[in-house]
Write a protein that holds these residues in place. Structure first.
Motif, PDB file in Angstrom:
ATOM      1  N   MET A  35       1.228  -1.182  -0.071  1.00 17.67           N
ATOM      2  CA  MET A  35       0.071  -0.165   0.335  1.00 17.67           C
ATOM      3  C   MET A  35       0.841   0.939   0.359  1.00 17.67           C
ATOM      4  SD  MET A  35      -3.061  -0.425  -0.661  1.00 17.67           S
ATOM      5  CE  MET A  35      -2.219  -1.881  -1.400  1.00 17.67           C
ATOM      6  N   CYS A  38       1.836   1.956  -3.563  1.00 17.20           N
ATOM      7  CA  CYS A  38       1.078   2.079  -4.191  1.00 17.20           C
ATOM      8  C   CYS A  38       0.701   3.969  -4.113  1.00 17.20           C
ATOM      9  CB  CYS A  38      -0.197   1.286  -4.361  1.00 17.20           C
ATOM     10  SG  CYS A  38      -0.912  -0.104  -4.660  1.00 17.20           S
ATOM     11  N   ILE A  60      -6.233  -1.558  -6.610  1.00 16.46           N
ATOM     12  CA  ILE A  60      -5.785  -2.124  -5.282  1.00 16.46           C
ATOM     13  C   ILE A  60      -6.958  -3.121  -5.235  1.00 16.46           C
ATOM     14  CG2 ILE A  60      -5.514  -1.328  -2.709  1.00 16.46           C
ATOM     15  CD1 ILE A  60      -3.721   0.680  -3.790  1.00 16.46           C
ATOM     16  N   LEU A  74      -6.822  -2.082   3.105  1.00 19.48           N
ATOM     17  CA  LEU A  74      -6.279  -1.106   2.140  1.00 19.48           C
ATOM     18  C   LEU A  74      -6.055  -0.444   1.590  1.00 19.48           C
ATOM     19  CD1 LEU A  74      -5.824  -4.532  -0.448  1.00 19.48           C
ATOM     20  CD2 LEU A  74      -4.401  -4.046   1.473  1.00 19.48           C
ATOM     21  N   ARG A  77      -5.402   2.102   5.001  1.00 16.28           N
ATOM     22  CA  ARG A  77      -4.149   2.162   4.968  1.00 16.28           C
ATOM     23  C   ARG A  77      -3.312   3.119   3.516  1.00 16.28           C
ATOM     24  NH1 ARG A  77      -2.401  -1.517   8.165  1.00 16.28           N
ATOM     25  NH2 ARG A  77      -3.811  -2.439   8.622  1.00 16.28           N
ATOM     26  N   PHE A  78      -4.119   3.053   2.678  1.00 11.58           N
ATOM     27  CA  PHE A  78      -3.457   3.361   0.769  1.00 11.58           C
ATOM     28  C   PHE A  78      -3.495   5.049   1.004  1.00 11.58           C
ATOM     29  CE2 PHE A  78      -4.905   5.493  -3.022  1.00 11.58           C
ATOM     30  CZ  PHE A  78      -3.628   5.295  -3.606  1.00 11.58           C
TER      31      PHE A  78
END
Length: 151
Positions: A35, A38, A60, A74, A77-78
């Protein structure tokens, strides 16, 4: 072969390699590092516009390898990593790159994190110089030779 086709082919190859390792990529360190990667690729040019954030979030959510983890986790977090990068890019980059470094202990996870960066960077067909530089920097953080990934 046109550059566009090579980028697309490279991203598809990386994705195929990632899927083959899916069962080995379930650790929290891999989740956090991927993450972070990304977010770094999304913010590589110094900013992340809402459409870019949405596009990466969609990638994602639909990436087969990342389906080992809850999509909302996810996404959170991203977004946290992107927010750090957009608040103060240089300071945020140090912090987010530390998250990438979590994957360093397991070479298969480290390589997968780099491959995810390439897949995300090449998803729009334009793996630009700033995105390549960010993935290259992550390679150094993970003690991986950038040449292994044609960077």
């Amino acid at each position: 072969m046109a550059l566009w086709d090579r980028i697309k082919e490279s991203a598809q190859t990386m994705q195929t390699q990632l899927v083959s390792k899916k069962n080995d990529l379930k650790s929290g360190a891999f989740r956090d590092a991927s993450m972070a990667m990304c977010a770094l690729v999304a913010a590589a040019d110094g900013s992340v516009d809402p459409s870019e954030r949405q596009r990466v979030a969609q990638l994602i959510a639909t990436n087969e390898v990342l389906q080992n983890f809850p999509a909302d986790d996810l996404q959170r977090r991203f977004n946290d990593y992107v927010n750090k990068l957009t608040a103060d890019f240089e300071f945020g980059k140090v912090s987010v790159m530390q998250e990438v470094a979590k994957a360093k202990k397991k070479p298969a996870e480290a390589r997968a994190v780099v491959q995810i960066g390439i897949v995300i960077g090449g998803a729009d067909g334009n793996f630009d110089k700033s995105e390549q530089a960010m993935v290259r920097e992550a390679c150094y953080t993970l003690d991986l030779p950038p040449a292994e990934f044609d960077l």
